[in-house]
Design a protein around this motif. Structure first.
Motif: not given
Length: 52
Positions: A30-33, A36-39, A43-49
């Motif tokens: 559950r923690i890994i899943f 991964g979703l949070v990651g 990542l999408a926020l960092l790419v957007s910025l």
């Protein structure tokens, strides 16, 4: 050239194709899943910025 249904691979009904489920039995799974979703979101926020 004629097409045979056997050459197209297996055929699944719409009902059978939607029967996936995620089974997370242990706390570690559950923690890994969730990580991964949070990651993906981070990542999408960092790419957007970075694009600005």
């Amino acid at each position: 050239m004629s097409k045979d249904r056997d050459d197209e691979g297996p055929v699944f009904s719409g009902q059978n194709a939607r029967q996936g489920e995620i089974i997370l039995r242990t706390r570690a799974q559950r923690i890994i899943f969730i990580a991964g979703l949070v990651g993906i979101v981070v990542l999408a926020l960092l790419v957007s910025l970075a694009a600005h």
